[in-house]
Motif scaffolding. Structure first.
Motif, mmCIF file in Angstrom:
data_model
loop_
_atom_site.group_PDB
_atom_site.id
_atom_site.type_symbol
_atom_site.label_atom_id
_atom_site.label_comp_id
_atom_site.label_asym_id
_atom_site.label_seq_id
_atom_site.Cartn_x
_atom_site.Cartn_y
_atom_site.Cartn_z
ATOM 1 N N ILE A 8 0.857 -1.190 0.000
ATOM 2 C CA ILE A 8 0.000 0.000 0.000
ATOM 3 C C ILE A 8 0.891 1.237 0.000
ATOM 4 N N ASP A 9 0.636 2.152 -0.932
ATOM 5 C CA ASP A 9 1.357 3.421 -0.985
ATOM 6 C C ASP A 9 0.416 4.504 -0.471
ATOM 7 N N LEU A 10 0.744 5.043 0.697
ATOM 8 C CA LEU A 10 -0.106 6.030 1.361
ATOM 9 C C LEU A 10 0.355 7.428 0.979
ATOM 10 N N GLY A 11 -0.343 8.051 0.023
ATOM 11 C CA GLY A 11 0.027 9.376 -0.443
ATOM 12 C C GLY A 11 -0.878 10.450 0.110
ATOM 13 N N GLY A 12 -0.530 11.693 -0.204
ATOM 14 C CA GLY A 12 -1.320 12.806 0.298
ATOM 15 C C GLY A 12 -2.685 12.911 -0.355
ATOM 16 N N THR A 13 -2.802 12.467 -1.619
ATOM 17 C CA THR A 13 -4.076 12.577 -2.333
ATOM 18 C C THR A 13 -4.705 11.237 -2.662
ATOM 19 N N LYS A 14 -3.893 10.171 -2.696
ATOM 20 C CA LYS A 14 -4.447 8.861 -3.042
ATOM 21 C C LYS A 14 -3.769 7.777 -2.209
ATOM 22 N N ILE A 15 -4.493 6.670 -2.068
ATOM 23 C CA ILE A 15 -3.942 5.475 -1.447
ATOM 24 C C ILE A 15 -4.004 4.387 -2.514
ATOM 25 N N GLU A 16 -2.849 3.841 -2.843
ATOM 26 C CA GLU A 16 -2.787 2.839 -3.906
ATOM 27 C C GLU A 16 -2.392 1.491 -3.328
ATOM 28 N N GLY A 17 -3.003 0.438 -3.837
ATOM 29 C CA GLY A 17 -2.691 -0.902 -3.392
ATOM 30 C C GLY A 17 -2.322 -1.811 -4.545
ATOM 31 N N VAL A 18 -1.448 -2.778 -4.271
ATOM 32 C CA VAL A 18 -1.071 -3.763 -5.281
ATOM 33 C C VAL A 18 -0.893 -5.121 -4.615
ATOM 34 N N ILE A 19 -1.205 -6.163 -5.348
ATOM 35 C CA ILE A 19 -0.900 -7.536 -4.937
ATOM 36 C C ILE A 19 -0.025 -8.124 -6.032
ATOM 37 N N LEU A 20 1.167 -8.575 -5.657
ATOM 38 C CA LEU A 20 2.118 -9.165 -6.600
ATOM 39 C C LEU A 20 2.301 -10.641 -6.284
ATOM 40 N N PRO A 21 2.559 -11.470 -7.300
ATOM 41 C CA PRO A 21 2.749 -12.897 -7.038
ATOM 42 C C PRO A 21 3.915 -13.186 -6.097
ATOM 43 N N LEU A 23 8.383 -11.736 -5.048
ATOM 44 C CA LEU A 23 9.499 -10.839 -5.333
ATOM 45 C C LEU A 23 10.091 -11.118 -6.708
ATOM 46 N N ASN A 24 9.895 -12.315 -7.208
ATOM 47 C CA ASN A 24 10.435 -12.698 -8.513
ATOM 48 C C ASN A 24 9.459 -12.466 -9.662
ATOM 49 N N ASP A 25 8.257 -12.031 -9.347
ATOM 50 C CA ASP A 25 7.240 -11.816 -10.381
ATOM 51 C C ASP A 25 6.440 -10.563 -10.036
ATOM 52 N N ALA A 26 6.711 -9.479 -10.780
ATOM 53 C CA ALA A 26 6.075 -8.199 -10.484
ATOM 54 C C ALA A 26 4.889 -7.909 -11.405
ATOM 55 N N THR A 27 4.285 -8.965 -11.946
ATOM 56 C CA THR A 27 3.081 -8.784 -12.749
ATOM 57 C C THR A 27 1.888 -8.699 -11.798
ATOM 58 N N PRO A 28 1.237 -7.535 -11.681
ATOM 59 C CA PRO A 28 0.216 -7.385 -10.633
ATOM 60 C C PRO A 28 -0.959 -8.345 -10.795
ATOM 61 N N ILE A 29 -1.318 -8.977 -9.693
ATOM 62 C CA ILE A 29 -2.588 -9.709 -9.627
ATOM 63 C C ILE A 29 -3.730 -8.700 -9.563
ATOM 64 N N LEU A 30 -3.493 -7.622 -8.828
ATOM 65 C CA LEU A 30 -4.483 -6.546 -8.683
ATOM 66 C C LEU A 30 -3.738 -5.261 -8.361
ATOM 67 N N ARG A 31 -4.186 -4.163 -8.976
ATOM 68 C CA ARG A 31 -3.654 -2.846 -8.646
ATOM 69 C C ARG A 31 -4.813 -1.865 -8.691
ATOM 70 N N THR A 32 -4.995 -1.123 -7.598
ATOM 71 C CA THR A 32 -6.148 -0.236 -7.515
ATOM 72 C C THR A 32 -5.824 0.925 -6.591
ATOM 73 N N ARG A 33 -6.657 1.952 -6.619
ATOM 74 C CA ARG A 33 -6.425 3.118 -5.759
ATOM 75 C C ARG A 33 -7.744 3.791 -5.407
ATOM 76 N N ILE A 34 -7.708 4.541 -4.301
ATOM 77 C CA ILE A 34 -8.829 5.402 -3.922
ATOM 78 C C ILE A 34 -8.250 6.721 -3.422
ATOM 79 N N ASP A 35 -9.077 7.751 -3.351
ATOM 80 C CA ASP A 35 -8.647 9.030 -2.782
ATOM 81 C C ASP A 35 -8.375 8.856 -1.295
#
Length: 304
Positions: A8-21, A23-35
């Motif tokens: 989870i990347d906690l930013g000032g304007t958005k919070i973004e989340g990612v699920i990766l398989p 450390l050896n595979d950075a193809t996102p299973i899911l990537r999404t964000r909300i304000d």
């Protein structure tokens, strides 16, 4: 099979989340964000984080075992409260323990510069150019100036949790007062707002960093733009020489809006060569490869 890693990347304007398989595979299973709606206060931010995690669980059908968080400040390793956050409602709050209470899983926190350095090490330009790098220094030069240290693939946070906070080393008194209470910090000279302030001080005109850079690169650059960019290159070399003398990293990765200015990698690197305690410069100084993916991917790497 290893469990997927959550970030989870906690930013000032958005919070973004990612699920990766993994450390050896950075193809996102899911990537999404909300304000983030951070202006509504600390408790509201916690609620927004919980909402995002719930949405990620529902959309992926997965449950996290641990979650990594990139934060706009650091967790004090002694007091266990946040400090140095530009999202000021987080300062003084026990963010890690509060997140663990509302999410029901262990969490790991690191600041955005650390996450940037970690992501570029495992998936970005370091992986591409210097896969066996033992020490990586990641720089973010934008609205502020920060840094992160990766040693043998792992973050080095330090006794106070401030390792890599190069933006608040002393550089030159011409930078003037810094918000941290000191004077002449690296950030007061090399950040985007500092460059715009310097340009205004010598020209009497206000201009964005993009406009200043454009003016510098034009066939007939204005004198203030030339002075601003040449000063940037000089002080970049001096400031990075301190990092190089102290850590002697294999590679330095420069991100953030200021990091897009090409002069850093020519005359800036030449000034670095002139100021280090060696008769040649072997360290690579590179632009990043991951763009805006670095923060959230680095957060996921915290729990790999």
């Amino acid at each position: 099979m290893n469990d997927p890693i959550w970030g989870i990347d906690l930013g000032g304007t958005k919070i973004e989340g990612v699920i990766l398989p993994s450390l050896n595979d950075a193809t996102p299973i899911l990537r999404t964000r909300i304000d983030s709606e951070s202006g509504k206060g600390y408790e509201h931010i916690l609620g927004r984080i919980r909402l995002l995690i719930t949405q990620m669980q529902e959309q992926s059908g997965l449950q996290p075992k641990r979650i990594g968080f990139g934060t706009p400040g650091v967790l004090d390793p002694v007091l266990k409260t946040m400090k140095n956050c530009n999202s000021t409602s987080l300062n003084g709050e026990p963010l890690q323990s509060d997140l663990e209470n509302i999410l029901g899983v262990p969490v790991v926190l690191a600041n955005d510069a650390n996450c940037f350095a970690l992501a570029e090490t495992h998936w970005g330009v370091v992986k591409q150019k210097f896969d066996d790098a033992a020490i990586v220094f990641g720089i973010i030069m934008g609205t502020g100036v920060g840094g992160g240290i990766v040693m043998n693939g792992k973050l080095w946070s330090g006794r106070h949790g401030i390792a890599g906070e190069w933006g608040h080393n002393y550089l030159d008194p011409s930078g003037g007062p810094c918000y941290c209470g000191k004077t002449g910090c690296v950030e007061t000279i090399l950040s985007g707002p500092a460059l715009e302030k310097f340009y205004h001080s010598i020209s009497g005109k206000k201009a964005t960093l993009k406009e200043i850079t454009h003016n510098y690169l034009s066939p007939q650059p204005d004198e203030a733009a030339r002075q601003t960019i040449e000063r940037l290159a000089l002080f970049f070399g001096k400031a990075v020489s301190v990092i190089t003398n102290l850590l002697d990293p294999d590679i330095i990765v420069v991100g953030g809006g200021v990091g897009n200015i090409d002069v850093l990698y020519t005359s800036g690197v030449e000034f670095l060569r002139q100021h280090i305690f060696n008769n040649r410069l072997d360290v690579e100084v590179c632009k990043p490869a991951l763009g805006d993916s670095a923060g959230v991917f680095g957060a996921a790497a915290l729990v790999s």
